[in-house]
Design a protein around this motif. Structure first.
Motif, PDB file in Angstrom:
ATOM      1  N   LEU A 159      -0.330  -2.745  -8.796  1.00 49.80           N
ATOM      2  CA  LEU A 159       0.327  -2.895  -7.497  1.00 49.80           C
ATOM      3  C   LEU A 159      -0.064  -4.179  -6.774  1.00 49.80           C
ATOM      4  O   LEU A 159       0.400  -4.416  -5.654  1.00 49.80           O
ATOM      5  N   TRP A 160      -0.888  -5.001  -7.400  1.00 46.65           N
ATOM      6  CA  TRP A 160      -1.479  -6.160  -6.725  1.00 46.65           C
ATOM      7  C   TRP A 160      -0.422  -7.065  -6.082  1.00 46.65           C
ATOM      8  O   TRP A 160      -0.552  -7.494  -4.946  1.00 46.65           O
ATOM      9  N   ARG A 161       0.647  -7.343  -6.810  1.00 49.19           N
ATOM     10  CA  ARG A 161       1.668  -8.264  -6.292  1.00 49.19           C
ATOM     11  C   ARG A 161       2.424  -7.676  -5.093  1.00 49.19           C
ATOM     12  O   ARG A 161       3.064  -8.422  -4.350  1.00 49.19           O
ATOM     13  N   ALA A 165       2.624   3.284  -2.079  1.00 49.04           N
ATOM     14  CA  ALA A 165       2.676   2.627  -0.776  1.00 49.04           C
ATOM     15  C   ALA A 165       1.300   2.554  -0.113  1.00 49.04           C
ATOM     16  O   ALA A 165       1.121   1.825   0.865  1.00 49.04           O
ATOM     17  N   MET A 166       0.321   3.285  -0.655  1.00 47.53           N
ATOM     18  CA  MET A 166      -1.045   3.243  -0.127  1.00 47.53           C
ATOM     19  C   MET A 166      -1.853   2.098  -0.722  1.00 47.53           C
ATOM     20  O   MET A 166      -3.069   2.025  -0.545  1.00 47.53           O
ATOM     21  N   ARG A 167      -1.181   1.181  -1.414  1.00 53.78           N
ATOM     22  CA  ARG A 167      -1.867   0.112  -2.153  1.00 53.78           C
ATOM     23  C   ARG A 167      -2.799  -0.722  -1.276  1.00 53.78           C
ATOM     24  O   ARG A 167      -3.889  -1.113  -1.723  1.00 53.78           O
ATOM     25  N   GLY A 168      -2.390  -0.997  -0.028  1.00 52.55           N
ATOM     26  CA  GLY A 168      -3.233  -1.802   0.849  1.00 52.55           C
ATOM     27  C   GLY A 168      -4.544  -1.117   1.167  1.00 52.55           C
ATOM     28  O   GLY A 168      -5.622  -1.717   1.077  1.00 52.55           O
ATOM     29  N   GLU A 169      -4.469   0.160   1.549  1.00 54.94           N
ATOM     30  CA  GLU A 169      -5.674   0.921   1.860  1.00 54.94           C
ATOM     31  C   GLU A 169      -6.574   1.062   0.637  1.00 54.94           C
ATOM     32  O   GLU A 169      -7.785   0.853   0.692  1.00 54.94           O
TER      33      GLU A 169
END
Length: 436
Positions: free
Chosen positions: A47-49, A296-300
């Motif tokens: 999910l990095w990108r 969608a929780m990738r940032g956290e």
């Protein structure tokens, strides 16, 4: 909602698998620590990108610094480093976050029986704050969207509405056992006494609501500002969940931490709720949640994992360089606690997430006995104030992305609030330190 890509769906499956493995590990039959952490990190790679640029840069810097400090500790000072285990820090906190997200499957969005009457003015602002605060103790950020979307149906959110949403959620960090802040704190100081923290944090949170209402009434004309009032029955879910957690913590599974209880309890309740509509319906909702909400929780997820790696690197390097003979403070009392609080809040204002300040501080302290409880309150109070005022905090970035505001605009309007809340927090720190 955009259709997820195969890469995102694979990542969602990995995050779900990590949660299931974490729950399986609570049995004590198998050790799933490595499998959980590797699954989560692999999901972050996939999910990095998709991670917002600012969050990606912050996480990337933390990862680089963490690995760099581990290399220096190993090759510069001869420290022993468990290389396969360096990615395990904060993995169980992330698993808790994932578990908490499933409570949205009980969600009340669109259920008018939970909306209460529509109100305006000062009472509306206060009710908006109360609704976001108490729903947010369980639903976390999704409570902000639930209330914010309802308020923005007819026109864009006004500044008082945005500030009520911001402060209502961030102040829940002061006492809610379901918040990520509490998970991090319990991980750092497992022997802290939650009762003392809640007794100090809950009144401070209520003061935040009162301050918000009075300040916004003074600064803005609230006559036409619409508020959001939740029907009384809508608060039953947060209260019941809190009661269940306490039941498991004190009687049913006393050896399991609150983080562990929340990790398995909330998804279980959500599953049971949906099974009442039939197994096919339940599986469909879980699949949809796993393929869309979890990616969608990738940032956290990336920030918490990166902060864990950074903390491990810093603590390993400090121990290696000083032969474990140095700590920031010989004793963690009132002056040290106050100084720590101020530093974490200031670091949040310049753009660092409070988890970085909290984790860094914990890694260079040797906390014993009641010092752990005092540190826990300092960390939670700094988290509550820091996320409200910090332009790059999760709540402010979310409000920015969803409702078209600016994190720096919210910071400007929250500086006075942060100063007043900091004053009260410092008083509470002194009182708590005297009681411990």
């Amino acid at each position: 909602m955009h259709e997820s890509t195969p890469r995102q769906r694979i990542a969602g499956g990995l995050i779900l698998l990590a949660l299931l493995l974490q729950i399986a590990g609570f049995s004590g039959v198998i050790n799933t620590t490595y499998a959980v952490s590797y699954g989560l990190w692999l999901a972050v790679v996939l999910l990095w990108r998709d991670i917002p640029l600012r969050s990606r840069r912050q996480a990337g810097v933390l990862i680089a610094l963490g690995i760099g400090m581990l290399l220096v500790a190993r090759w510069g000072y001869g420290a022993r480093v468990d290389w396969p285990g360096i990615f395990t820090r904060n993995a169980f906190v992330v698993a808790m976050l994932v578990g908490v997200s499933f409570i949205a499957l009980i969600g009340t969005q669109g259920n008018r029986r939970t909306e209460g009457q529509r109100v305006t003015g000062t009472g509306g602002v206060l009710r908006t704050w109360l609704g976001v605060h108490f729903l947010g103790t369980i639903l976390n950020l999704s409570a902000v969207f639930m209330v914010g979307d309802r308020l923005s149906r007819e026109k864009p959110l006004s500044t008082p509405q945005l500030l009520a949403l911001n402060r209502g959620l961030s102040s829940a960090a002061l006492w809610s056992p379901f918040f990520a802040s509490m998970g991090v704190v319990i991980a750092l100081v497992p022997n802290m006494q939650y009762g003392y923290v809640a007794l100090a944090g809950f009144p401070l949170a209520m003061a935040a609501g009162l301050i918000t209402t009075l300040e916004l009434r003074r600064r803005f004309d609230l006559t036409e500002v619409e508020g959001f009032s939740l029907a009384p029955q809508s608060l039953l879910m947060p209260l019941c969940m809190a009661a269940l957690v306490m039941l498991f913590h004190f009687w049913l599974t006393p050896t399991l931490s609150i983080v562990g209880i929340i990790t398995f309890l909330l998804p279980t309740v959500a599953l049971a709720f949906n099974l009442s509509q039939g197994p096919v319906y339940a599986l469909r909702r879980i699949h949809q949640h796993s393929m869309t909400r979890l990616p969608a929780m990738r940032g956290e997820i990336s920030l918490f994992l990166a902060a864990g790696l950074f903390t491990l690197g810093l603590s390993t390097l400090v121990d290696a360089a000083t032969q474990e003979q140095w700590t920031l403070f010989a004793h963690f009392g009132t002056p040290e606690a106050m100084m720590s609080f101020v530093v974490i809040v200031l670091s949040a204002i310049i753009g660092l997430h409070p988890i970085i300040g909290v984790s860094t501080l914990a890694s260079i302290l040797a906390l014993e006995g009641s010092e752990q409880t005092l540190f826990a309150f300092v960390a939670l109070a700094a988290w509550a104030v820091g996320t409200a005022v910090g332009p790059l905090s999760g709540i402010n970035l979310s409000l920015q992305g969803r409702y078209g505001t600016s994190g720096y605009y919210l910071m400007k309007h929250n500086l006075g609030y942060a100063a007043l809340m900091s004053t009260l927090a410092l008083i509470a720190i002194a009182v708590l330190a005297a009681r411990l």
